[in-house]
Design a protein around this motif. Structure first.
Motif, PDB file in Angstrom:
ATOM      1  N   ASP A 184       4.499  -4.938 -11.263  1.00 37.22           N
ATOM      2  CA  ASP A 184       3.528  -3.848 -11.389  1.00 37.22           C
ATOM      3  C   ASP A 184       3.731  -2.811 -10.282  1.00 37.22           C
ATOM      4  OD1 ASP A 184       2.333  -4.963 -13.613  1.00 37.22           O
ATOM      5  OD2 ASP A 184       0.849  -6.071 -12.445  1.00 37.22           O
ATOM      6  N   LEU A 185       4.085  -3.297  -9.095  1.00 33.23           N
ATOM      7  CA  LEU A 185       4.287  -2.385  -7.967  1.00 33.23           C
ATOM      8  C   LEU A 185       5.456  -1.440  -8.244  1.00 33.23           C
ATOM      9  CD1 LEU A 185       3.313  -1.710  -5.091  1.00 33.23           C
ATOM     10  CD2 LEU A 185       5.021  -3.313  -4.234  1.00 33.23           C
TER      11      LEU A 185
ATOM     12  N   ALA B 226       3.832   5.073 -15.156  1.00 34.18           N
ATOM     13  CA  ALA B 226       3.568   3.642 -15.292  1.00 34.18           C
ATOM     14  C   ALA B 226       2.776   3.351 -16.564  1.00 34.18           C
ATOM     15  CB  ALA B 226       2.812   3.130 -14.071  1.00 34.18           C
ATOM     16  N   ALA B 227       1.760   4.176 -16.843  1.00 33.22           N
ATOM     17  CA  ALA B 227       0.973   3.987 -18.061  1.00 33.22           C
ATOM     18  C   ALA B 227       1.837   4.196 -19.296  1.00 33.22           C
ATOM     19  CB  ALA B 227      -0.208   4.954 -18.070  1.00 33.22           C
TER      20      ALA B 227
ATOM     21  N   PHE C 292       0.821  -1.217   0.000  1.00 33.97           N
ATOM     22  CA  PHE C 292       0.000   0.000   0.000  1.00 33.97           C
ATOM     23  C   PHE C 292       0.850   1.261   0.000  1.00 33.97           C
ATOM     24  CE2 PHE C 292      -3.407  -2.861   1.432  1.00 33.97           C
ATOM     25  CZ  PHE C 292      -4.447  -2.395   0.648  1.00 33.97           C
ATOM     26  N   GLN C 293       1.907   1.288   0.791  1.00 32.92           N
ATOM     27  CA  GLN C 293       2.756   2.479   0.866  1.00 32.92           C
ATOM     28  C   GLN C 293       3.447   2.762  -0.461  1.00 32.92           C
ATOM     29  OE1 GLN C 293       4.978   0.999   4.179  1.00 32.92           O
ATOM     30  NE2 GLN C 293       3.949   2.310   5.667  1.00 32.92           N
ATOM     31  N   THR C 294       3.894   1.714  -1.149  1.00 32.84           N
ATOM     32  CA  THR C 294       4.567   1.893  -2.436  1.00 32.84           C
ATOM     33  C   THR C 294       3.572   2.234  -3.530  1.00 32.84           C
ATOM     34  OG1 THR C 294       6.233   0.272  -1.746  1.00 32.84           O
ATOM     35  CG2 THR C 294       6.144   0.825  -4.085  1.00 32.84           C
ATOM     36  N   MET C 295       2.446   1.545  -3.546  1.00 33.54           N
ATOM     37  CA  MET C 295       1.444   1.773  -4.589  1.00 33.54           C
ATOM     38  C   MET C 295       0.876   3.188  -4.514  1.00 33.54           C
ATOM     39  SD  MET C 295      -1.971  -0.484  -5.388  1.00 33.54           S
ATOM     40  CE  MET C 295      -2.680  -0.253  -3.752  1.00 33.54           C
ATOM     41  N   LEU C 296       0.614   3.668  -3.282  1.00 34.98           N
ATOM     42  CA  LEU C 296       0.037   4.996  -3.099  1.00 34.98           C
ATOM     43  C   LEU C 296       1.088   6.071  -2.865  1.00 34.98           C
ATOM     44  CD1 LEU C 296      -2.999   3.978  -0.856  1.00 34.98           C
ATOM     45  CD2 LEU C 296      -2.988   4.455  -3.297  1.00 34.98           C
TER      46      LEU C 296
ATOM     47  N   VAL D 244      -2.580   0.362 -15.416  1.00 36.69           N
ATOM     48  CA  VAL D 244      -2.620   0.916 -14.066  1.00 36.69           C
ATOM     49  C   VAL D 244      -3.814   0.399 -13.275  1.00 36.69           C
ATOM     50  CG1 VAL D 244      -2.843   3.040 -12.726  1.00 36.69           C
ATOM     51  CG2 VAL D 244      -1.323   2.972 -14.708  1.00 36.69           C
ATOM     52  N   SER D 245      -5.006   0.402 -13.887  1.00 34.52           N
ATOM     53  CA  SER D 245      -6.200  -0.019 -13.150  1.00 34.52           C
ATOM     54  C   SER D 245      -6.129  -1.506 -12.786  1.00 34.52           C
ATOM     55  CB  SER D 245      -7.463   0.274 -13.968  1.00 34.52           C
ATOM     56  OG  SER D 245      -7.402  -0.394 -15.223  1.00 34.52           O
ATOM     57  N   ARG D 246      -5.650  -2.328 -13.717  1.00 34.96           N
ATOM     58  CA  ARG D 246      -5.535  -3.766 -13.430  1.00 34.96           C
ATOM     59  C   ARG D 246      -4.497  -4.013 -12.333  1.00 34.96           C
ATOM     60  NH1 ARG D 246      -2.302  -7.797 -14.036  1.00 34.96           N
ATOM     61  NH2 ARG D 246      -0.744  -6.448 -15.018  1.00 34.96           N
ATOM     62  N   ALA D 247      -3.363  -3.314 -12.436  1.00 33.86           N
ATOM     63  CA  ALA D 247      -2.304  -3.481 -11.440  1.00 33.86           C
ATOM     64  C   ALA D 247      -2.780  -3.038 -10.058  1.00 33.86           C
ATOM     65  CB  ALA D 247      -1.071  -2.682 -11.859  1.00 33.86           C
ATOM     66  N   ARG D 248      -3.468  -1.903 -10.000  1.00 31.48           N
ATOM     67  CA  ARG D 248      -3.979  -1.424  -8.703  1.00 31.48           C
ATOM     68  C   ARG D 248      -4.977  -2.407  -8.112  1.00 31.48           C
ATOM     69  NH1 ARG D 248      -3.223   3.463  -6.540  1.00 31.48           N
ATOM     70  NH2 ARG D 248      -2.181   5.074  -7.766  1.00 31.48           N
TER      71      ARG D 248
END
Length: 319
Positions: A200-201, A211-212, A69-73, A218-222
């Motif tokens: 993906d992360l 990333a895109a 979560f910290q890396t993704m956001l 992006v949406s699938r990875a999230r």
């Protein structure tokens, strides 16, 4: 990485061999081989060893969940215990106990459902608001869940209240081999999916636009990473309760140890080390009393959270 692995192994050995009841390495190896040593076999094999292994597994799982979560956001505040996911698991578990009289594995199922429901809710409410919006909504959800747990605790009878306390701070005191086995199998199933999502992360850590541009969906990875993060937070919560601040602390510490780069394996080791060290302190700090491990991790994590909030505020003012 190797040094942290050795530290985790040492802490595991310390939890099993030392403390208020000590056992020698030859005796421990004899017990592993099936020899029954009166008194010692029960204390070590049915209490200390499952407690230590559950702490290792729970800490590793919390550590990876927090790092995801910290890396993704791209925000150190975005850990499951800060944005309400762990408290969602706690609240539904307590509601299942108090309102419906659920016991045993049913409580764990309720905890997992609660974590997934809260994650879905805050994701829907934060849609279009970015990472900061999700964090703020999550903090509000966490406060609401804490209030709900407090209310339910006031309605519980004495027997249920004792069981509910595990869901307030997190504890390894009731660890057993069944919980260890369930958590171990669940994590083994999740490891390949988490490993697949690590690429993906790394892309999302650069920002959604970058990333895109690099070809990531992006949406699938999230979506995949959110599900993995929620499950990795919910499963140890279902086994040991919401051990405070482990997910929050592991990612930043691992990042600092790794030269500023996020690392899921290192975050897992850091999380395991935090829980094992805190559990040894909790069990042995007060003679004759075994504190919940979450009390110790909470005491360690609260000052770090304060420091992070103050430093972030200063950085924003400076900018």
């Amino acid at each position: 990485m190797g040094g942290m692995g050795l530290l985790v192994f040492a802490l595991l050995a310390v939890n099993v061999l030392l403390g208020s009841y000590t056992v020698t390495i030859p005796d421990f190896l004899a017990m592993l081989g099936g020899e029954n040593i009166p008194g010692a076999s029960f204390i070590v094999m049915e209490n200390k060893l499952p407690q230590a292994i559950l702490g290792l597994l729970a800490g590793a799982s919390f550590g990876v969940a927090g790092a995801i979560f910290q890396t993704m956001l791209r925000n150190p505040l975005a850990s499951p215990d800060i944005i309400g996911i762990s408290y969602g698991a706690s609240a539904t578990a307590v509601a299942a106990i108090v309102l419906f009289g659920v016991r045993g594995a049913g409580i764990s199922v309720a905890a997992i459902i609660g974590a997934l429901a809260v994650a879905l809710l805050i994701t829907m409410l934060a849609r279009g608001r970015g990472g900061t919006g999700l964090i703020l909504i999550g903090i509000g959800a966490a406060a609401f869940m804490q209030a709900a747990v407090t209310f339910l605790l006031s309605r519980a009878d004495t027997t249920s209240a004792q069981e509910i306390m595990v869901w307030l701070t997190g504890s390894l005191n009731s660890a057993n081999w069944e919980r260890v086995a369930i958590l171990a199998v669940a994590l083994l199933v999740l490891v390949p999916f988490t490993a697949a999502g690590s690429r993906d992360l790394r892309g999302l850590s650069l920002g959604d636009d970058t990333a895109a541009g690099l070809g990531f969906s992006v949406s699938r990875a999230r979506g995949l990473l959110t599900i993995m993060g929620v499950l990795l937070a919910a499963l140890p919560t279902a086994a040991a309760g919401p051990i405070a601040f482990v997910a929050f602390l592991s990612g930043p510490i691992a990042k600092r140890l790794n030269g500023g780069a996020a690392s899921l394996p290192l975050s897992a080791l850091v999380g395991a080390a935090i829980v094992l060290a805190a559990n040894f302190m909790a069990v042995n700090a007060i003679p004759g009393t075994s504190l919940p491990v979450g009390v110790v991790t909470g005491a360690l994590g609260a000052p770090f959270l304060l420091w992070l909030l103050i430093s972030s505020n200063r950085a924003n003012q400076g900018g």
